[in-house]
Design a protein around this motif. Structure first.
Motif, PDB file in Angstrom:
ATOM      1  N   UNK A  97       1.696  17.482 -10.015  1.00 33.72           N
ATOM      2  CA  UNK A  97       2.922  17.413  -9.209  1.00 33.72           C
ATOM      3  C   UNK A  97       4.103  18.001  -9.990  1.00 33.72           C
ATOM      4  N   UNK A  98       4.250  17.570 -11.230  1.00 31.17           N
ATOM      5  CA  UNK A  98       5.371  18.035 -12.058  1.00 31.17           C
ATOM      6  C   UNK A  98       5.284  19.540 -12.332  1.00 31.17           C
ATOM      7  N   UNK A  99       4.093  20.049 -12.569  1.00 26.95           N
ATOM      8  CA  UNK A  99       3.938  21.481 -12.845  1.00 26.95           C
ATOM      9  C   UNK A  99       4.342  22.320 -11.637  1.00 26.95           C
ATOM     10  N   UNK A 100       3.919  21.910 -10.457  1.00 24.86           N
ATOM     11  CA  UNK A 100       4.279  22.646  -9.243  1.00 24.86           C
ATOM     12  C   UNK A 100       5.790  22.589  -9.009  1.00 24.86           C
ATOM     13  N   UNK A 101       6.388  21.418  -9.186  1.00 25.55           N
ATOM     14  CA  UNK A 101       7.834  21.282  -8.993  1.00 25.55           C
ATOM     15  C   UNK A 101       8.603  22.100 -10.025  1.00 25.55           C
ATOM     16  N   UNK A 102       8.161  22.059 -11.264  1.00 27.10           N
ATOM     17  CA  UNK A 102       8.850  22.813 -12.316  1.00 27.10           C
ATOM     18  C   UNK A 102       8.735  24.314 -12.082  1.00 27.10           C
ATOM     19  N   UNK A 103       7.596  24.753 -11.589  1.00 24.58           N
ATOM     20  CA  UNK A 103       7.446  26.178 -11.271  1.00 24.58           C
ATOM     21  C   UNK A 103       8.472  26.578 -10.207  1.00 24.58           C
ATOM     22  N   UNK A 104       8.637  25.739  -9.187  1.00 24.35           N
ATOM     23  CA  UNK A 104       9.623  26.020  -8.142  1.00 24.35           C
ATOM     24  C   UNK A 104      11.032  26.051  -8.729  1.00 24.35           C
ATOM     25  N   UNK A 105      11.359  25.109  -9.596  1.00 20.54           N
ATOM     26  CA  UNK A 105      12.692  25.090 -10.217  1.00 20.54           C
ATOM     27  C   UNK A 105      12.954  26.373 -11.002  1.00 20.54           C
ATOM     28  N   UNK A 106      11.966  26.800 -11.762  1.00 21.66           N
ATOM     29  CA  UNK A 106      12.122  28.021 -12.557  1.00 21.66           C
ATOM     30  C   UNK A 106      12.308  29.228 -11.643  1.00 21.66           C
ATOM     31  N   UNK A 107      11.545  29.283 -10.563  1.00 25.36           N
ATOM     32  CA  UNK A 107      11.707  30.358  -9.589  1.00 25.36           C
ATOM     33  C   UNK A 107      13.095  30.281  -8.947  1.00 25.36           C
ATOM     34  N   UNK A 108      13.549  29.071  -8.658  1.00 26.39           N
ATOM     35  CA  UNK A 108      14.878  28.889  -8.090  1.00 26.39           C
ATOM     36  C   UNK A 108      15.965  29.420  -8.998  1.00 26.39           C
ATOM     37  N   UNK A 109      15.816  29.213 -10.291  1.00 24.77           N
ATOM     38  CA  UNK A 109      16.775  29.751 -11.252  1.00 24.77           C
ATOM     39  C   UNK A 109      16.757  31.277 -11.212  1.00 24.77           C
ATOM     40  N   UNK A 110      15.568  31.855 -11.175  1.00 29.09           N
ATOM     41  CA  UNK A 110      15.427  33.315 -11.174  1.00 29.09           C
ATOM     42  C   UNK A 110      15.955  33.954  -9.890  1.00 29.09           C
ATOM     43  N   UNK A 111      15.890  33.228  -8.768  1.00 28.09           N
ATOM     44  CA  UNK A 111      16.283  33.786  -7.469  1.00 28.09           C
ATOM     45  C   UNK A 111      17.616  33.234  -6.967  1.00 28.09           C
ATOM     46  N   UNK A 112      18.336  32.510  -7.826  1.00 28.42           N
ATOM     47  CA  UNK A 112      19.620  31.907  -7.473  1.00 28.42           C
ATOM     48  C   UNK A 112      19.492  30.940  -6.295  1.00 28.42           C
ATOM     49  N   UNK A 113      18.384  30.170  -6.272  1.00 25.77           N
ATOM     50  CA  UNK A 113      18.156  29.169  -5.219  1.00 25.77           C
ATOM     51  C   UNK A 113      17.893  27.787  -5.818  1.00 25.77           C
ATOM     52  N   UNK A 114      18.231  27.596  -7.076  1.00 28.09           N
ATOM     53  CA  UNK A 114      17.919  26.352  -7.780  1.00 28.09           C
ATOM     54  C   UNK A 114      18.493  25.120  -7.071  1.00 28.09           C
ATOM     55  N   UNK A 115      19.760  25.166  -6.680  1.00 27.40           N
ATOM     56  CA  UNK A 115      20.373  24.008  -6.009  1.00 27.40           C
ATOM     57  C   UNK A 115      19.646  23.683  -4.707  1.00 27.40           C
ATOM     58  N   UNK A 116      19.330  24.715  -3.941  1.00 26.36           N
ATOM     59  CA  UNK A 116      18.601  24.529  -2.678  1.00 26.36           C
ATOM     60  C   UNK A 116      17.259  23.844  -2.929  1.00 26.36           C
TER      61      UNK A 116
END
Length: 146
Positions: free
Chosen positions: A111-130
């Motif tokens: 669960x944590x790995x999948x969520x962290x991957x999304x967070x990292x992608x969010x940082x890269x795509x400027x969607x982290x807050x979303x």
């Protein structure tokens, strides 16, 4: 794979066969999850970092078998040629973990790995807050397209 220890003790040498009995790679890939997300998940979930890639490979196999269901039932928040990311209901990984015979700590690591991957992608795509806001009410499933 050697999943679902009742006592949550650390694994040192996972078996090299998947659910269906096929031999798995000696070099686990960690599913579609990046290495930094794997290391962070291992540290937070108290699962050895050497085991997490095997868990993620098993989860990837399981998710890939059900990929069409994810496309039909869940919101895809990101997709490219390598992976698709879906928001899924809270408790999703608990249910999937039972299907894969994972222990609670192993489920938490996945669960944590999948969520962290999304967070990292969010940082890269400027969607982290979303993505952070969405993770307050949903979980995430990252499915590789290999």
């Amino acid at each position: 794979m050697m999943m679902g220890l009742d006592d949550d003790s650390a694994r040192t040498e996972p078996e090299r066969t998947g659910k269906t009995g096929e031999t798995m790679s000696e070099d686990p890939q960690g599913g579609a999850i990046d290495g930094t997300a794997i290391m962070m998940a291992a540290a937070k979930a108290s699962v050895p970092a050497s085991v997490v890639p095997y868990l993620l490979d098993a989860a990837q196999e399981h998710l890939a078998e059900h990929a069409l269901e994810y496309v039909r039932e869940f919101e895809c928040v990101y997709a490219d040629e390598e992976l698709a990311i879906f928001f899924v209901p809270l408790g999703h990984w608990d249910t999937q973990g039972l299907d894969m015979d994972f222990s609670p700590r192993e489920v938490d690591a996945v669960r944590r790995a999948h969520a962290e991957h999304l967070r990292r992608l969010g940082t890269d795509t400027d969607r982290r807050d979303e993505f952070e806001t969405a993770l307050e009410i949903r979980e995430v499933a990252v499915i590789g397209r290999r």
